[in-house]
Design an enzyme around this catalytic site. Sequence first.
Site, PDB file in Angstrom:
ATOM      1  N   TYR A 134       0.674  -1.162  -0.027  1.00 40.94           N
ATOM      2  CA  TYR A 134      -0.111   0.194   0.008  1.00 40.94           C
ATOM      3  C   TYR A 134       0.903   1.360  -0.007  1.00 40.94           C
ATOM      4  O   TYR A 134       0.666   2.154   0.689  1.00 40.94           O
ATOM      5  CB  TYR A 134      -0.948   0.126   1.264  1.00 40.94           C
ATOM      6  CG  TYR A 134      -2.173  -1.056   1.070  1.00 40.94           C
ATOM      7  CD1 TYR A 134      -2.281  -1.730  -0.037  1.00 40.94           C
ATOM      8  CD2 TYR A 134      -3.016  -1.013   2.211  1.00 40.94           C
ATOM      9  CE1 TYR A 134      -3.381  -2.618   0.111  1.00 40.94           C
ATOM     10  CE2 TYR A 134      -4.037  -2.027   2.218  1.00 40.94           C
ATOM     11  CZ  TYR A 134      -4.302  -2.697   1.051  1.00 40.94           C
ATOM     12  OH  TYR A 134      -5.233  -3.793   0.887  1.00 40.94           O
ATOM     13  N   LEU A 169     -18.362  -1.248  -0.368  1.00 41.18           N
ATOM     14  CA  LEU A 169     -19.423  -0.257  -1.079  1.00 41.18           C
ATOM     15  C   LEU A 169     -19.265  -0.552  -2.627  1.00 41.18           C
ATOM     16  O   LEU A 169     -19.616   0.005  -3.280  1.00 41.18           O
ATOM     17  CB  LEU A 169     -18.844   1.103  -0.745  1.00 41.18           C
ATOM     18  CG  LEU A 169     -19.092   1.582   0.611  1.00 41.18           C
ATOM     19  CD1 LEU A 169     -18.770   3.172   0.707  1.00 41.18           C
ATOM     20  CD2 LEU A 169     -20.599   1.559   1.172  1.00 41.18           C
TER      21      LEU A 169
END
Length: 352
Positions: A62, A214
């Site tokens: 990341y 989501l």
Amino acid sequence: MSLTLDTYRLLGRSGLRVSPLALGTATFGNEWGWAADPDDARRLFDTYVERGGNFIDTASGYGGSERMLGEFTRDRRESLVLATKYTTLRRPGDPNSGGAHRKNLFASVEASLRRLDTDYLDLLLLHVWDFTTPVEEILRGLDDLVRQGKVLYVGMSNTPAWEISRMQAIADLRGWSPLVSLQIEYSLINRGGERDLMPMARTMGLGVTPYSPLGGGVLSGKYSRADLTAANPDSAESTRKSFNAGLGMVTERTLDIADVVREVAEEVGHTPAQVALAWTLRNPAVTAPVIGARTHEQLVGNLAALEVDFTAGQLARLDEVSAIDLGYPHDVLSGDHIRNVTAGGLTIEARR
């Protein structure tokens, strides 16, 4: 019933207490072109922790996320549950700098410890299954790290259910550290985990921490039918919106699901994103969805999902529009004729 970030849950078959929403930090740093800068990232972290959150999710791949967290967590390390992941390639051109094998496992963990400025990781996940490393090598390597005190708990992500169940059985038989966590993609637009991964996790003692709850933003209402012809995600003008559209996350089906989410959101007085997150929390296999945010407003909005409640009718509508075919053998074994041949038509309550 409303929850709060300090309504802690046990992570799988362990005594580790974690918040019901984990803070995902893939958005920390600007490497992706759509992430939060250091000041914004710090505000996101502080807001989450000040509200009682203790579960922080990152990964070796990341970008600058681990380095930022090393700074942010310095004065409160003991009160936090830090989870990171390994397997993604760390150095282009070096085949041993990626994968699930022992050499990369140890090197990746040492690098994560340095970046996070800590002596130990609370939770280490295998990030991506590589289909080459023997399971015994992975399990023994993870167990060695636990015995050394560099890792406290271990888990898996993006791995076939049958491999995980086999690994858990081997770990139990050999007295190695058990798997306690499973991270998978799961949302109203991707319920594939319900076929085998989530039932397996519940049976084998792994707490599920879904990512992308989501659906890449589709369930938040930011996409429309116009996005069905999104720009090429590889173009220089690519945004996260066009990137997700290019991955096939924006379809007629997913937009139909988003429409129902929006309708339910209007009825319960919350945003579509809050409704979508709250729905994942209702699955008994789920411990803590991983929420990502680029702005403070997005994070605060996501945290309000803990306050959402549904009527039975609203849940039925959400389940119906997002339902998937579980496929063989689930569709066959769920039929009345199977109950007839195995129990004479009698109703037998399933083991909980």
